[in-house]
Each structure stands twice: as structure tokens, then as C-alpha cells.
Enzyme design. Sequence first.
Site, PDB file in Angstrom:
ATOM      1  N   PHE A   1     -10.931  -5.530  -6.735  1.00 30.28           N
ATOM      2  CA  PHE A   1     -11.103  -6.385  -5.526  1.00 30.28           C
ATOM      3  C   PHE A   1     -10.849  -5.823  -4.373  1.00 30.28           C
ATOM      4  CE2 PHE A   1      -9.498  -8.900  -9.027  1.00 30.28           C
ATOM      5  CZ  PHE A   1     -10.530  -9.909  -9.335  1.00 30.28           C
TER       6      PHE A   1
ATOM      7  N   ARG B   1       0.815  -1.296  -0.153  1.00 31.26           N
ATOM      8  CA  ARG B   1      -0.292   0.075  -0.214  1.00 31.26           C
ATOM      9  C   ARG B   1       1.100   1.239   0.177  1.00 31.26           C
ATOM     10  NH1 ARG B   1      -3.556  -3.189   2.961  1.00 31.26           N
ATOM     11  NH2 ARG B   1      -2.511  -2.891   4.786  1.00 31.26           N
TER      12      ARG B   1
ATOM     13  N   CYS C   1      -2.561 -14.390  -3.795  1.00 33.40           N
ATOM     14  CA  CYS C   1      -2.259 -14.898  -2.561  1.00 33.40           C
ATOM     15  C   CYS C   1      -2.400 -16.421  -2.374  1.00 33.40           C
ATOM     16  CB  CYS C   1      -3.078 -14.163  -1.460  1.00 33.40           C
ATOM     17  SG  CYS C   1      -5.013 -14.673  -1.644  1.00 33.40           S
TER      18      CYS C   1
ATOM     19  N   ASP D   1      -5.681  -7.194  -6.483  1.00 35.24           N
ATOM     20  CA  ASP D   1      -5.507  -7.901  -5.531  1.00 35.24           C
ATOM     21  C   ASP D   1      -6.858  -9.008  -4.989  1.00 35.24           C
ATOM     22  OD1 ASP D   1      -4.281  -8.747  -2.977  1.00 35.24           O
ATOM     23  OD2 ASP D   1      -5.191  -7.031  -1.602  1.00 35.24           O
TER      24      ASP D   1
ATOM     25  N   ALA E   1     -15.868  -8.226 -10.417  1.00 34.98           N
ATOM     26  CA  ALA E   1     -14.628  -7.646 -10.979  1.00 34.98           C
ATOM     27  C   ALA E   1     -14.421  -7.987 -12.461  1.00 34.98           C
ATOM     28  CB  ALA E   1     -13.343  -7.935 -10.048  1.00 34.98           C
TER      29      ALA E   1
END
Length: 393
Positions: A225, A209, A337, A297, A277
Site C-alpha cells: 500500500f 518512516r 488507521c 499501511d 496488494a
Amino acid sequence: MAEIVIAKGREKSLLRRHPWVFSGAVAKVEGRARPGDTVEVVSAQGRWLGRGAFSPDSNIRVRIWTFDQKEPIDTAFFRRRLARALAARDLPGIPPTARRLVAAEADGLPGLIVDRYADFAVCQFLAAGVERFKAEIADALMELSGCAGVYERSDAEVRAKEGLTPLTGPLRGAEPPDLVEIDEGPARFLVDVRSGHKTGFYLDQRDNRRLVATHASGRRVLNCFAYTGGFGVAAALGGASGVTHLEASAPALELARKNAALNQVEHVPAAYLEADAFARLREMRDAKETFDLIVLDPPKFADSKATLERACRGYKDVNLLAARLLAPGGLLFTFSCSGLMEPDLFQKVVADAFLDAGRDALILSRLSQAPDHPAAAAFPEGRYLKGLLLRVD
């Protein structure tokens, strides 16, 4: 104490201190062992290999607590491990009241996740072993962390693989408010620890970030997202000319609005789009919209080897859409992730997406999780978050 006998030739990973014993490596169980029981792990020749928690319902049959034969698994053991984990987080740049306190295998506590949000420790007990010692862990956390309360968010689907049911609620001390405010410096965020994703917030993206903020000045930003707006708030604080948040959850988007207000960035033009999305990105592509900086993300696309190929298609599709939406000189922050997605495979998927889009891209940085989310050297699976910062021409 029951013994888990490892099949001949299957002990190599344990000798390298990898903490998992899969069901296929178990030759036999000698003695009676219930879920969460502490068991001795020995080779086919009788060599002691480790001491761990037994989980008969899981493909990961044993999670190793210790490779020291002299170390008992008792209340003092958990207190020592927790104290060590908390001390390891005292690093520059990690906010004292917005950090991961325990990262499971990385801290020698397989199946345990603990995040601190202001005065509350929020825990996930994701394996039979830590479930068995929950009371001891909660007591030690309350004492060592200095938190006002310990709250449980053991509602992850992975608990079902351990034969465990979902559990949430206070464990020790005070109950958290509906929203807990954290200071990530310079940003602040409101966290829903009761019903937000995982423990409420994605602390692992803290450094990313900040990186987005450093690149956002004057750019039109698309935060896909978006969840509760973390990347978008960072971009606005970094001087973005506008931010579009794209998120399927209405409650998450509402919290994103509150986070924007909390950080006093309402002067930055912002759109909050509640939509799938993939579908909305296709609409943007067809409308020939463009952005100067895009963040992807997404949630975990692969939770098993059987779903990895499908996950690759998902990552390629979303990166292809982003590639077509980027203006010349635009930046893409793209993440996975999924622990099963290896970094080189992820790069290949992203490269294929840009190839199909007919665009060249330069990798400016490889990105990963914040340092309070470490990975043990012997446990590469702990390095789950991987990302790329790319520039397109």
C-alpha cells in the site's frame, strides 16, 4: 439560539467533555436550528452543558465548540483556537513547513483538518459547523500561518453524512503548483495537494518512516500500500539493499518514482508493482518469495461498527500473508488507521494471523501517529492510528 435537550441520563459524556452528541441522546430540539447553526446543549433538568454546531443530517447531531458558557462562537473564537493550534505544533522534530496545523476535535475545532505543505495550508471542512464558518477560518489561517495560499480539499466521503457536497479549490491567496515539495528531514517528498489522498500526504506517519529507516540497513524491503513511496524512500535512505513498492494506483507509483529520484536513492534496486496488494501478496507467497522488512499501511478498512468484523478479516488476511513472506529475523511494521479498531483488538488480529502462519512474533514497539496529530484526553477516538513493530523467528 436553539436548545438541544439531552435525554435524561445521557449527559455523562458531556460532563466528561466529550465533544460529540449523538442523535440517540437528543430528547428534543427547542427552537429552529439549521445545519451549522450554533446551539445550546442542556440537560433534561435544564443544566447548561455546552455550545456547539448543529448537524441534523448526521448521526453526530451536535459537535461541541466550547464548554465555557461565557465563550461566544464568533470570528474571535476561531482566531483564538487557530492561534492555539498553530502554537502547539512548535515541537522538536516537527518540520515547520510539513506539519498538521489543525487536528479537528483535538484542537477544539471539530470537523476541521489543516495540513501545511511548504507555503500552502490545505484544509478539509468535514462537518456542518466548520462549513458554516469557512470564510472566517480561511481568513484567520491566511493571517496566522504566513502561508501564500489556503487550498480546500473537502472531497471526503464523510461530508455526505453531514448533508454536504464535495468541494475543492483555492480559498485564499495563491494557488498551489501541481506538486508541492516538502522537507521532512532527511527525506524530501513531492505532494499532490490537488488530487492526492486526503490532503495529499500522510504526515501522521512521519516518525514511523524514520523508524523504518533506522531498521532498514541491508534489508530487502516490501512496502505494501505504498502510495507515493514514503516508507520505501525512508528505507532506501536507511541503507536498504532493495525496495519493492506495491500499490494499486499508477499515478501514485509514478510519484513514488519521482520521490526516489528527488532523494537520490536510484542506486538502491527498486521495483514498482501496480497491483492489488492482496492478490500480489498471494502470488509472492506461492512463489516462495521472502523479504527482511515489510510495511503494511493499508487504507481504512472500517468506517462504521457494522463493517468492523469484515475489517478484522481484512487485517488478518494481509498480516497472515506478510507473516508467510518474512525471512527468519524479519521485521513487520503493520498499521491500522481505522479509528474503530481498538489497539488491543488490532494486536489480537495480528497475533491470530501469526498463529495461523505457524510463526512466533515478538512485539518490539507499539506505534502511533506523529505528535502534530494529537488526541484530546477526553476524546480517545482521536487516537486513530495504531501500529506494531514485530520481529519473527
